[in-house]
Design a protein around this motif. Structure first.
Motif, short mmCIF file in Angstrom:
data_model
loop_
_atom_site.label_atom_id
_atom_site.label_comp_id
_atom_site.label_asym_id
_atom_site.label_seq_id
_atom_site.Cartn_x
_atom_site.Cartn_y
_atom_site.Cartn_z
N ASP A 46 -12.26 -20.22 2.45
CA ASP A 46 -11.23 -21.17 2.62
C ASP A 46 -11.94 -22.56 2.57
N GLY A 48 -10.57 -25.49 1.59
CA GLY A 48 -9.73 -26.56 1.62
C GLY A 48 -8.97 -26.77 0.27
N LYS A 194 -4.14 -32.26 3.03
CA LYS A 194 -4.42 -31.11 4.13
C LYS A 194 -3.21 -30.08 3.98
N GLU A 195 -3.59 -28.77 3.99
CA GLU A 195 -2.59 -27.67 3.72
C GLU A 195 -1.95 -27.25 4.99
N THR A 197 1.69 -24.78 6.24
CA THR A 197 2.57 -23.23 6.15
C THR A 197 3.88 -23.34 6.42
N THR A 234 3.66 -23.23 0.57
CA THR A 234 2.43 -23.84 0.92
C THR A 234 2.71 -25.29 0.95
N THR A 236 1.37 -29.42 1.26
CA THR A 236 0.37 -30.38 1.02
C THR A 236 0.49 -31.65 1.78
N GLU A 277 -2.67 -25.49 12.61
CA GLU A 277 -3.18 -25.62 11.02
C GLU A 277 -3.70 -26.89 10.80
N ALA A 280 -7.39 -26.99 12.28
CA ALA A 280 -8.39 -25.95 11.96
C ALA A 280 -8.60 -25.99 10.45
N ARG A 281 -7.72 -26.49 9.65
CA ARG A 281 -8.22 -26.49 8.19
C ARG A 281 -8.82 -27.93 7.80
N PRO A 282 -9.79 -27.59 6.71
CA PRO A 282 -10.39 -28.81 6.17
C PRO A 282 -9.52 -29.69 5.43
N THR A 283 -10.03 -30.87 5.45
CA THR A 283 -9.39 -31.83 4.79
C THR A 283 -9.81 -32.11 3.28
#
Length: 463
Positions: A46, A48, A194-195, A197, A234, A236, A277, A280-283
């Motif tokens: 993952d 990003g 940034k993703e 869901t 998904t 974005t 999310e 936690a998720r990268p940009t």
């Protein structure tokens, strides 16, 4: 190629590198592919990057040449148009083509990459090696210094023909930079992404229109969503890095939730894991890379994002990279000398790569600013009327980019002419169906037809 040919080394086992190795293996070559990341078929990665792709005519044609289109389409979801989500009010639908036969396809990046790697290995001519980092390269000699990050050992690859398909941060491209004739520009977009869901609904159903790309245009920023096989979407978020409405301003869960409630209330209601999310998720970063030359003699060649990274707003990054493989393969079928083939490749592809990179930035502005504008919607309606009323005579930029293999440079220039015609015919109109078709015929045959005749060979192009 001669019987004592040098070894072929592909740096980067992403989408383009994996497909390229398949094309080279099909020509009877033995190929070693070096990938810095672990094997994504065995470990979850993952970084990003967007997990969706919009594959269209150019990418599908490239897969067709190696017999993989049919299997890929089994995992793809047709997207026939855009669904525009205003802050308040009704949704608006904008078809991509003249009818539903013209559509783009949502496809999992991870699935496609794994599929291509496995099919490459199945040729028996491609060896994939993971956790291999190129630390030095002599691009004119075809020599690489490679660190095995699993063992810590360093080795040298000598007398190779090197294909740099290692992405926008390409180590192979960086090795070219000291050469006096080499020049490169990297233009970062002032936005990150940034993703998030939207999960499937009850019973695994889609919670929004399945066969569309969804856009929430908000001027300086936007949210988009693409469908997945499992019923999820998904999403974005494209947002400036700095400013009052930016990633820098969304530092707390409360700020994030207030922002989504104000700007994307219908999407917020469908994203139960929004806060978790988001933090936690990268940009992700986005950059346009233009460079030249792409080659060093007959020893090194850049393809895909390593040669021409672009922002994702025309859905053509992978399609363009796959088309690189098609064009190079066609040249290798006729050309016995690597250097001459590489020169011809760059001559054919450089101007087209620059054109689609420019169009991708322009389309970002269109998607975030214009898709909700009444004037834009009117002109899109007029464009569709003309596409149906003058088949083969009137063509749009989007149609040529997404649904043909006409060179990108010609598509760009057609867009200027066709856009001018549409704007002129739209003046004073309130409904697209009221467009003056007699006036349209004169404009099309006076401006667009002569251009298309002048460049007839390009419009018959095999890409």
């Amino acid at each position: 190629m001669s019987s004592n040919e040098p070894k072929l080394t592909v740096v980067g086992a992403g989408l383009v590198g994996s497909l390229l190795s398949l094309y080279l293996a099909r020509r009877g070559h033995t190929v070693e592919v070096l990938e810095r990341r672990p094997d994504m078929r065995r470990e979850t990665l993952d970084a990003g990057r967007s997990i969706n792709l919009a594959i269209s005519t150019r990418g599908l044609h490239a897969l067709r040449q190696v017999g993989l289109e049919e299997e890929a389409l089994k995992h793809a979801i047709p997207m026939r148009g855009r669904v525009i989500h205003p802050v308040k009010g009704e949704l608006a639908y904008q078809p991509y083509g003249k009818d539903d036969s013209q559509h783009i396809n949502s496809l999992s990046r991870g699935w496609l990459n794994q599929f291509l790697m496995t099919r490459a290995e199945e040729t028996g001519r491609v060896k994939l090696r993971f956790r291999q980092r190129v630390t030095q390269a002599d691009v004119t000699a075809g020599t690489l210094t490679v660190l095995d990050e699993a063992t810590g050992e360093t080795r040298e690859v000598r007398d190779a023909v090197v294909f740099g398909t290692d992405g926008s941060g390409s180590a192979v491209r960086q090795a070219m930079q000291p050469r006096p004739e080499f020049h490169a520009t990297q233009e970062p977009l002032g936005h990150g992404y940034k993703e998030l869901t939207i999960p499937p609904g009850p019973g695994g159903g889609f919670q929004m229109e399945k066969h569309a790309l969804h856009i929430w245009p908000r001027g300086a920023f936007m949210l988009i969503a693409l469908p997945n096989e499992d019923g999820s979407f998904t999403c974005t978020l494209f947002l400036p890095w700095k400013g009052p409405l930016s990633f820098a301003a969304l530092e707390t869960p409360a700020a994030l939730e207030a922002f989504f409630q104000e700007q994307f209330p219908d999407a917020k209601a469908l994203i139960p894991g929004l806060v978790e999310e988001f933090f936690a998720r990268p940009t992700g970063h986005m950059v346009t890379v233009k460079c030249a030359p792409w080659r060093a003699g007959g020893r090194t060649l850049l393809l895909g994002d390593a040669a021409h990274a672009m922002v994702p707003f025309y859905g053509q990054g992978m399609n363009c990279g796959f088309e690189d493989c098609v064009v190079l393969d066609s040249l290798l079928a006729k050309q016995q000398d690597w250097d001459e083939a590489f020169q011809a490749f760059e001559k054919l592809r450089k101007t087209n790569a620059d054109a689609i990179a420019d169009m991708a930035v322009e389309n970002f502005i269109e998607m975030r600013d214009s898709t909700g504008d009444p004037r834009f919607l009117l002109e899109k309606g007029v464009e569709k009327v003309l596409l149906n009323a003058f088949p083969g005579e009137f063509v749009s930029r989007y149609t040529l980019v997404s649904f043909s293999r006409v060179p990108y440079r010609l598509a760009y220039e057609v867009g200027v002419i066709a856009g001018g015609i549409v704007a002129e015919l739209s003046q004073g109109l309130t409904r697209p169906e009221d467009v003056d078709l007699d006036a349209a015929a004169k404009l099309i045959r006076g401006r667009l037809t002569p251009f298309m005749k002048e460049h007839a060979d390009g419009f018959r192009s095999e890409g």
